[in-house]
Design an enzyme around this catalytic site. Structure first.
Site, PDB file in Angstrom:
ATOM      1  N   LYS A  76       0.790  -1.232   0.000  1.00  0.00           N
ATOM      2  CA  LYS A  76       0.000   0.000   0.000  1.00  0.00           C
ATOM      3  C   LYS A  76       0.823   1.283   0.000  1.00  0.00           C
ATOM      4  CE  LYS A  76      -4.293  -1.607   0.275  1.00  0.00           C
ATOM      5  NZ  LYS A  76      -5.396  -1.195  -0.624  1.00  0.00           N
ATOM      6  N   ASP A 108      -8.834  -0.738   6.649  1.00  0.00           N
ATOM      7  CA  ASP A 108      -8.852  -1.961   7.438  1.00  0.00           C
ATOM      8  C   ASP A 108      -7.467  -2.299   7.958  1.00  0.00           C
ATOM      9  OD1 ASP A 108     -11.486  -2.892   7.650  1.00  0.00           O
ATOM     10  OD2 ASP A 108     -11.467  -3.623   5.595  1.00  0.00           O
TER      11      ASP A 108
END
Length: 373
Positions: A76, A108
């Site tokens: 990410k 999340d």
């Protein structure tokens, strides 16, 4: 129950012929140059696993191991770093830069931690909204980056809604990896950021003698941003093989698969899944046209399939959490059980085919059952 009883039911599956002929524009070259200039940048490993190739009945299998990317245990940071860089540059150019800014997001786990890490490194602030069910260790990792964490009594989509409201109210910068009408620029930059991963695969396969590229690339899907980056990369190449592209989702959150089947973007009600970073009920608005036209196939897998795939990868020396192992779980499901011959044919896989599995997170990203979107 017989060992193969799970394969006696209909596999959640969609295939679309002709997608390999579709073409789109490439991601900007400046993305790779930006990442290469970062102090802690290094390409993540592409590991060949001959035993998996034998088990799957193909020529070669490579796993892109994202268990350590820019100091974090998931891919990410590629999207977050590029998007924040672009957003702060735009803000400065417009004359709105008045000291540190707050970067707001919902997550999340891994995306929020990546935004928090980027904010800390750049001397900015971060506020991260976390949906219900995220493990306390994942929240603690975000807070350890210096971010404010707000826990939400609801699912991921609700956390996104609250993050967007908070950013608008505070004149902060929303750095969200899902898009909707009116909020598409920053999610688009996040997608661009992921293109570095694909460029590395090209270079690494070439060193392994695979000059024409892979025959199949398998990618886990939440809202679809990484999948969009993968489709964009392989459907914009001027030469080489046009590989089959397979998306994998949890059975309880297969919003892209449902959208492909219905031919339009749809939302699904999500439940609990160990693949928490993929537990998303609505595709990002900017990804849908790209996935609709560029994906060859989509499959949904149960938690047990992901857990089994993670254990197999661990035995072969690859650290992979449930979201990352979904790639292997998806290929296993597609190439096994009733209808496997037809699915293998749809993917155009043979005994000499080259398969790339994207393992998007390591086990360190996943305390107990929580991975990270």
């Amino acid at each position: 129950m017989p060992e193969n009883a799970a394969y006696l039911r209909t596999l959640p599956w969609f295939a679309r012929p002709g997608s390999r002929a579709w073409r789109c524009a490439a991601a900007p070259a400046a993305v790779r140059e930006f990442h290469a200039a970062l102090a802690d940048y290094a390409p993540t490993p592409l590991k060949e696993l001959p035993l998996l190739a034998h088990e799957l009945g193909v020529g070669r299998v490579f796993v892109k191991d994202e268990s350590c990317r820019l100091g974090l245990p998931a891919f990410k940071a590629l999207g977050a770093s590029w998007a924040v860089h672009r957003a702060l540059a735009e803000r400065a150019a417009s004359g709105n830069e008045k000291g540190p800014v707050t970067l707001v997001t919902a997550t999340d786990g891994n995306h929020g931690r990546a935004v928090a890490r980027t904010a800390r490194l750049l001397g900015q602030h971060a506020h991260v909204f976390v949906p219900q069910g995220v493990h306390p260790k994942a929240v603690a990792a975000i807070v350890a980056e210096g971010a404010k964490a707000t826990e939400v009594a609801g699912a991921y989509d609700e956390a996104v809604r609250l993050a967007a409201q908070a950013a608008a109210a505070a004149d902060a910068v929303l750095v969200q990896d899902t898009a909707w009408p009116g909020y598409e620029q920053i999610p688009g930059w996040i997608v661009e950021g992921y293109s570095t991963l694909c460029a590395e695969i090209d270079e690494q396969l070439a060193t392994e003698g695979v000059l024409e590229g892979p025959d199949l690339v398998t990618v886990p899907v939440g809202v679809g941003s990484l999948a969009q980056a993968v489709v964009t990369h392989y459907r914009s190449r001027p030469s080489g093989r046009a590989p089959a592209l397979l998306s994998v989702e949890p059975e309880g959150a297969a919003c892209v698969l449902a959208s492909l089947i219905r031919g339009r973007p749809v939302s699904v009600t999500t439940g609990e899944t160990s693949m928490a970073g993929l537990n998303c009920g609505t595709p990002s608005s900017i990804v849908w046209p790209c996935l609709r036209d560029g994906l060859d196939a989509a499959v949904a897998v149960p938690d047990a399939g992901s857990a089994s795939a993670a254990a197999r990868l661990a035995a072969l020396g690859v650290s992979s959490g449930p979201c990352g192992a979904a790639s292997l779980a998806g290929v296993r499901a597609a190439l096994s059980g009733v209808g496997a011959d037809g699915r293998r044919s749809a993917l155009q896989l043979g005994l000499s085919s080259v398969v790339v599995l994207l393992s998007t997170e390591g086990t360190a990203a996943n305390p107990h059952t929580t991975a990270g979107h």
